[in-house]
Design a protein around this motif. Structure first.
Motif, PDB file in Angstrom:
ATOM      1  N   MET A  58      -2.553   8.780 -13.831  1.00 44.99           N
ATOM      2  CA  MET A  58      -2.207   9.555 -12.640  1.00 44.99           C
ATOM      3  C   MET A  58      -0.705   9.831 -12.629  1.00 44.99           C
ATOM      4  N   GLN A  59      -0.318  10.941 -12.005  1.00 43.63           N
ATOM      5  CA  GLN A  59       1.092  11.303 -11.907  1.00 43.63           C
ATOM      6  C   GLN A  59       1.541  11.275 -10.450  1.00 43.63           C
ATOM      7  N   ALA A  60       2.863  11.253 -10.276  1.00 41.55           N
ATOM      8  CA  ALA A  60       3.438  11.162  -8.941  1.00 41.55           C
ATOM      9  C   ALA A  60       3.541  12.541  -8.292  1.00 41.55           C
ATOM     10  N   TYR A  61       3.194  12.594  -7.025  1.00 43.19           N
ATOM     11  CA  TYR A  61       3.374  13.770  -6.165  1.00 43.19           C
ATOM     12  C   TYR A  61       4.283  13.313  -5.027  1.00 43.19           C
ATOM     13  N   ALA A  62       5.582  13.532  -5.215  1.00 44.53           N
ATOM     14  CA  ALA A  62       6.583  12.918  -4.343  1.00 44.53           C
ATOM     15  C   ALA A  62       6.380  13.252  -2.869  1.00 44.53           C
ATOM     16  N   GLN A  63       5.910  14.447  -2.587  1.00 44.62           N
ATOM     17  CA  GLN A  63       5.792  14.860  -1.186  1.00 44.62           C
ATOM     18  C   GLN A  63       4.762  14.038  -0.409  1.00 44.62           C
ATOM     19  N   TYR A  64       3.908  13.333  -1.108  1.00 46.10           N
ATOM     20  CA  TYR A  64       2.896  12.513  -0.435  1.00 46.10           C
ATOM     21  C   TYR A  64       3.251  11.022  -0.453  1.00 46.10           C
ATOM     22  N   HIS A  65       4.436  10.690  -0.990  1.00 47.15           N
ATOM     23  CA  HIS A  65       4.825   9.290  -1.130  1.00 47.15           C
ATOM     24  C   HIS A  65       5.611   8.807   0.082  1.00 47.15           C
ATOM     25  N   GLU A 111      14.177  -0.462  -0.287  1.00 47.40           N
ATOM     26  CA  GLU A 111      14.806   0.131   0.886  1.00 47.40           C
ATOM     27  C   GLU A 111      14.222   1.503   1.189  1.00 47.40           C
ATOM     28  N   ALA A 112      14.380   1.925   2.418  1.00 45.79           N
ATOM     29  CA  ALA A 112      13.928   3.260   2.808  1.00 45.79           C
ATOM     30  C   ALA A 112      14.604   4.299   1.928  1.00 45.79           C
ATOM     31  N   GLN A 113      13.877   5.312   1.557  1.00 41.35           N
ATOM     32  CA  GLN A 113      14.374   6.315   0.609  1.00 41.35           C
ATOM     33  C   GLN A 113      14.710   7.610   1.346  1.00 41.35           C
ATOM     34  N   THR A 114      15.869   8.143   1.052  1.00 42.33           N
ATOM     35  CA  THR A 114      16.234   9.424   1.672  1.00 42.33           C
ATOM     36  C   THR A 114      15.388  10.558   1.087  1.00 42.33           C
ATOM     37  N   SER A 115      14.988  10.395  -0.154  1.00 43.35           N
ATOM     38  CA  SER A 115      14.023  11.307  -0.757  1.00 43.35           C
ATOM     39  C   SER A 115      12.988  10.452  -1.485  1.00 43.35           C
ATOM     40  N   PRO A 116      11.749  10.866  -1.483  1.00 43.92           N
ATOM     41  CA  PRO A 116      10.694  10.021  -2.035  1.00 43.92           C
ATOM     42  C   PRO A 116      10.876   9.778  -3.523  1.00 43.92           C
ATOM     43  N   ASN A 117      10.699   8.522  -3.921  1.00 45.65           N
ATOM     44  CA  ASN A 117      10.863   8.141  -5.320  1.00 45.65           C
ATOM     45  C   ASN A 117       9.688   7.234  -5.726  1.00 45.65           C
ATOM     46  N   PRO A 118       8.504   7.818  -5.909  1.00 43.76           N
ATOM     47  CA  PRO A 118       7.332   6.994  -6.206  1.00 43.76           C
ATOM     48  C   PRO A 118       7.448   6.209  -7.507  1.00 43.76           C
ATOM     49  N   LEU A 119       8.159   6.726  -8.505  1.00 41.71           N
ATOM     50  CA  LEU A 119       8.292   6.017  -9.773  1.00 41.71           C
ATOM     51  C   LEU A 119       9.089   4.728  -9.602  1.00 41.71           C
ATOM     52  N   ARG A 120      10.161   4.792  -8.823  1.00 44.24           N
ATOM     53  CA  ARG A 120      10.946   3.574  -8.592  1.00 44.24           C
ATOM     54  C   ARG A 120      10.131   2.564  -7.787  1.00 44.24           C
ATOM     55  N   SER A 121       9.436   3.028  -6.772  1.00 45.91           N
ATOM     56  CA  SER A 121       8.621   2.111  -5.974  1.00 45.91           C
ATOM     57  C   SER A 121       7.594   1.398  -6.848  1.00 45.91           C
ATOM     58  N   LEU A 122       6.949   2.170  -7.709  1.00 46.51           N
ATOM     59  CA  LEU A 122       5.927   1.590  -8.585  1.00 46.51           C
ATOM     60  C   LEU A 122       6.549   0.575  -9.536  1.00 46.51           C
ATOM     61  N   SER A 123       7.692   0.914 -10.115  1.00 49.95           N
ATOM     62  CA  SER A 123       8.332   0.030 -11.075  1.00 49.95           C
ATOM     63  C   SER A 123       8.695  -1.305 -10.439  1.00 49.95           C
ATOM     64  N   VAL A 124       9.292  -1.266  -9.261  1.00 49.00           N
ATOM     65  CA  VAL A 124       9.666  -2.506  -8.568  1.00 49.00           C
ATOM     66  C   VAL A 124       8.428  -3.328  -8.248  1.00 49.00           C
ATOM     67  N   ALA A 163       0.824  -1.210   0.000  1.00 47.39           N
ATOM     68  CA  ALA A 163       0.000   0.000   0.000  1.00 47.39           C
ATOM     69  C   ALA A 163       0.859   1.261   0.000  1.00 47.39           C
ATOM     70  N   LYS A 164       2.043   1.192   0.605  1.00 50.49           N
ATOM     71  CA  LYS A 164       2.925   2.359   0.632  1.00 50.49           C
ATOM     72  C   LYS A 164       3.407   2.734  -0.775  1.00 50.49           C
ATOM     73  N   VAL A 165       3.504   1.733  -1.660  1.00 48.43           N
ATOM     74  CA  VAL A 165       3.910   2.006  -3.036  1.00 48.43           C
ATOM     75  C   VAL A 165       2.917   2.928  -3.720  1.00 48.43           C
ATOM     76  N   PHE A 166       1.639   2.745  -3.383  1.00 49.52           N
ATOM     77  CA  PHE A 166       0.578   3.481  -4.071  1.00 49.52           C
ATOM     78  C   PHE A 166       0.171   4.742  -3.308  1.00 49.52           C
ATOM     79  N   THR A 167       1.145   5.344  -2.647  1.00 41.15           N
ATOM     80  CA  THR A 167       0.938   6.661  -2.041  1.00 41.15           C
ATOM     81  C   THR A 167       1.570   7.715  -2.943  1.00 41.15           C
ATOM     82  N   GLY A 168       0.974   8.901  -2.940  1.00 39.97           N
ATOM     83  CA  GLY A 168       1.541  10.011  -3.704  1.00 39.97           C
ATOM     84  C   GLY A 168       1.152  10.015  -5.165  1.00 39.97           C
ATOM     85  N   TRP A 169       0.029   9.363  -5.522  1.00 38.52           N
ATOM     86  CA  TRP A 169      -0.443   9.361  -6.905  1.00 38.52           C
ATOM     87  C   TRP A 169      -1.779  10.068  -6.986  1.00 38.52           C
TER      88      TRP A 169
END
Length: 605
Positions: free
Chosen positions: A307-314, A327-340, A272-278
């Motif tokens: 839908m597009q990514a809104y990193a601040q909400y991811h 792995e935990a991200q130092t800065s939000p990367n919703p595109l990478r999370s989604l791809s994996v 579910a965390k992957v699908f945050t920030g969209w």
């Protein structure tokens, strides 16, 4: 009870129609329980053996072309919304595989374009009106009946019952252009890669609204907020891998005689965390565009864009699911999370058999053998080639061998929407408005009990593993998904709806209910020249609606029923011409209605 017994007591057009309705409600018992005796079925009858003089038609799928028009008709029942003479000619000329290839190359119909045209016309008639769910339904039938890309759209309809979005949901209904765009998305990806289809579905705003992962925010435990888990759960349970681990032929993988789960509650929570920030497609990724506040932050055409990514909400926290870790991200990367996440889901060994079985059920047969499922699953391949999978579904020996029709486990009950689309297409129906205003047909008591893209839940109108209790198929443990729609109310309601439609036309009296007649009409006058000969009329009607599914008993019953509608001789001066034509028309209506109400029409073998 068949209609001939009732005819003797209730002669005339109305009595015969009632007889046909009762015929549709009867038969197909089995089980011996009071419930089974009382509940009418749309049965899968034991096929009558062919007459001694009739050849057994065999096509094991290895031949390039159908040997007969009957075989071409049967193929088109599986691969399209209904055979027309031109369709049959084309399959006979090209062969199965070449027809499939030609269909994938056909221009794609556009539900969004149809919706937009209806919306524009409505606004011309009344500036306060706009397109809605009715126009999504209208576009479905317009494309099903008249569209050139029959295979693509038939596959898309099957996918819409696996990757379910429903306009019964208020959010989807309110933004109904989204639903039209969703149908287009499924059609676009129907012959592409499964991975691309999965991404399209995940980022569809219609799906985002339906399963509530649009505007989904990262966790904030101080505020007591966790990511919405709806889509994360259903993307695994219903769209990709199912609930239990499968072997390559779709049968459950057993360990110590126990099924093995495919995922856990923790998998859902972390996925579910992957699908945050969209959220909505927009020119910027600021807060207003994330929430999509209208009119300031409401971009035109957003419902047709992913839908597009809104990193601040991811969510930036670690995400563990299905044996992989983001792995935990130092800065939000919703595109990478989604791809994996989507790569992991698409590569799961369950995907191929899980999808294969359901595509077979939607197109060919309700209870495919494990071997059939295995062959179709293999066709998907490591690239997730849906085009190859669809071809495998349609060309497999279990689909093409005409001897399969004699087996009790062969075939499927055609759901009401497919019966309706088939009737309109094969009978040459037309739409006065050009918008095919069938309207909502949800009510099982007097309509179809089903409307396209309007399932009551994410689990579709019926479950793929449904076994109908109190039936012969249930006794054998055969899965018959569409039987979940069958009960006393729905069988009688379908027959009544078809009776009314054949007599008066189908659908709405115009989009604003101001037209003089119903929008969809059947060209019944074309059959009047055959009305004086019941056998010729029945042969003409059943050839279009049943193809090779008509048997001698049904043919005789239809002829007997039609013959009881008296047609007086035409007087020399023609003074009774109008009356004669009405009597002939009643014969045509009766032949069509009783065919549509027959078990042979409901069941595709």
């Amino acid at each position: 009870m068949r209609q001939t017994a009732i005819n003797a007591r209730l002669p005339g057009w109305l009595a015969l129609c009632l007889a046909g309705l009762l015929s549709a409600c009867g038969g197909g018992g089995g089980g011996g329980s009071p419930a089974a005796t009382a509940a009418p079925q749309a049965p899968v009858p034991t096929p009558a053996p062919p007459a001694a003089s009739a050849p057994v038609l065999v096509d094991d799928g290895s031949s390039a072309k159908p040997a007969t028009r009957e075989q071409a008709y049967r193929f088109l029942m599986q691969a399209s919304f209904g055979p027309t003479p031109a369709d049959i000619d084309r399959v006979m000329a090209l062969g199965y595989a070449a027809w499939i290839d030609e269909q994938w190359a056909a221009p794609q119909s556009s539900h969004v374009a149809n919706w937009d045209a209806a919306d524009a016309q409505l606004k011309q008639q009344n500036s306060q009106e706009h397109g809605g769910v009715l126009d999504v339904v209208g576009s479905f039938y317009k494309v099903a009946v008249t569209g050139p890309d029959q295979l693509r759209q038939r596959v898309a309809y099957g996918l819409s019952q696996i990757f379910v979005v429903s306009t019964a949901n208020d959010s989807v209904s309110f933004e109904s252009r989204n639903a039209a765009a969703y149908l287009d998305l499924l059609a676009t990806h129907a012959g592409g890669s499964y991975r691309a289809l999965l991404e399209g579905v995940a980022l569809s705003p219609a799906m985002g609204m339906y399963l509530s992962h649009i505007r989904n925010q990262k966790e904030d435990y101080a505020l007591g907020r966790s990511p919405d888990e709806n889509f994360a759960r259903e993307v695994m349970q219903l769209f990709t891998i199912g609930m239990v681990q499968l072997q390559s032929d779709g049968t459950p993988l057993l360990v110590n005689q126990q099924t093995q789960p495919t995922f856990t509650a923790q998998d859902i929570t972390d996925l579910a965390k992957v699908f945050t920030g969209w959220s909505w497609s927009a020119p910027q990724t600021t807060e207003g565009w994330f929430w999509g506040w209208c009119p300031e932050f409401c971009m035109a055409g957003r419902e047709t864009q992913p839908m597009q990514a809104y990193a601040q909400y991811h969510s930036t926290s670690e995400k563990r699911f299905l044996g992989v870790t983001i792995e935990a991200q130092t800065s939000p990367n919703p595109l990478r999370s989604l791809s994996v996440a989507l790569d992991t889901l698409a590569a799961h060994p369950n995907v191929a058999p899980f999808l294969a079985r359901q595509l077979i059920q939607r197109m060919v047969k309700s209870h495919p053998s494990p071997a059939y499922v295995g062959r179709v699953a293999q066709a998907l391949g490591p690239q997730g080639d849906l085009k190859s999978m669809v071809k495998a579904v349609l060309l497999d020996p279990e689909a093409r061998d005409m001897r399969q029709a004699a087996l009790p486990e062969s075939g499927k009950l055609q759901e009401p929407v497919l019966r309706m689309a088939h009737a309109l297409r094969t009978l040459g129906a037309s739409s006065d408005s050009g918008q095919w205003l069938v309207g909502l047909t949800d009510d099982p008591s007097q309509e179809l009990g089903q409307t396209p893209l309007r399932a009551p839940a994410v689990f579709n109108f019926y479950r793929p593993g449904f076994v109908a209790p109190g039936t012969l198929t249930g006794q054998r443990g055969l899965t018959m998904p569409e039987f979940e729609l069958v009960n006393e109310t729905s069988v009688a309601g379908y027959a009544q709806y078809m009776l009314d439609g054949v007599a008066n036309g189908f659908g709405m009296y115009g989009r604003l209910w101001k037209a003089p007649r119903r929008d969809i009409q059947l060209p019944l006058e074309a059959d009047l020249p055959w009305a004086d000969q019941p056998d010729a009329l029945v042969e003409r009607i059943t050839a279009r609606l049943l193809g090779g599914r008509v048997n001698a008993a049904l043919r005789q019953e239809l002829q007997d029923a039609v013959a009881t509608v008296a047609v007086e001789p035409l007087k020399a001066d023609g003074s009774n011409r109008s009356a004669v034509q009405q009597q002939q028309l009643n014969r045509v209506r009766l032949a069509i209605f009783l065919t549509l109400a027959s078990p042979e029409y409901a069941v595709l073998k």
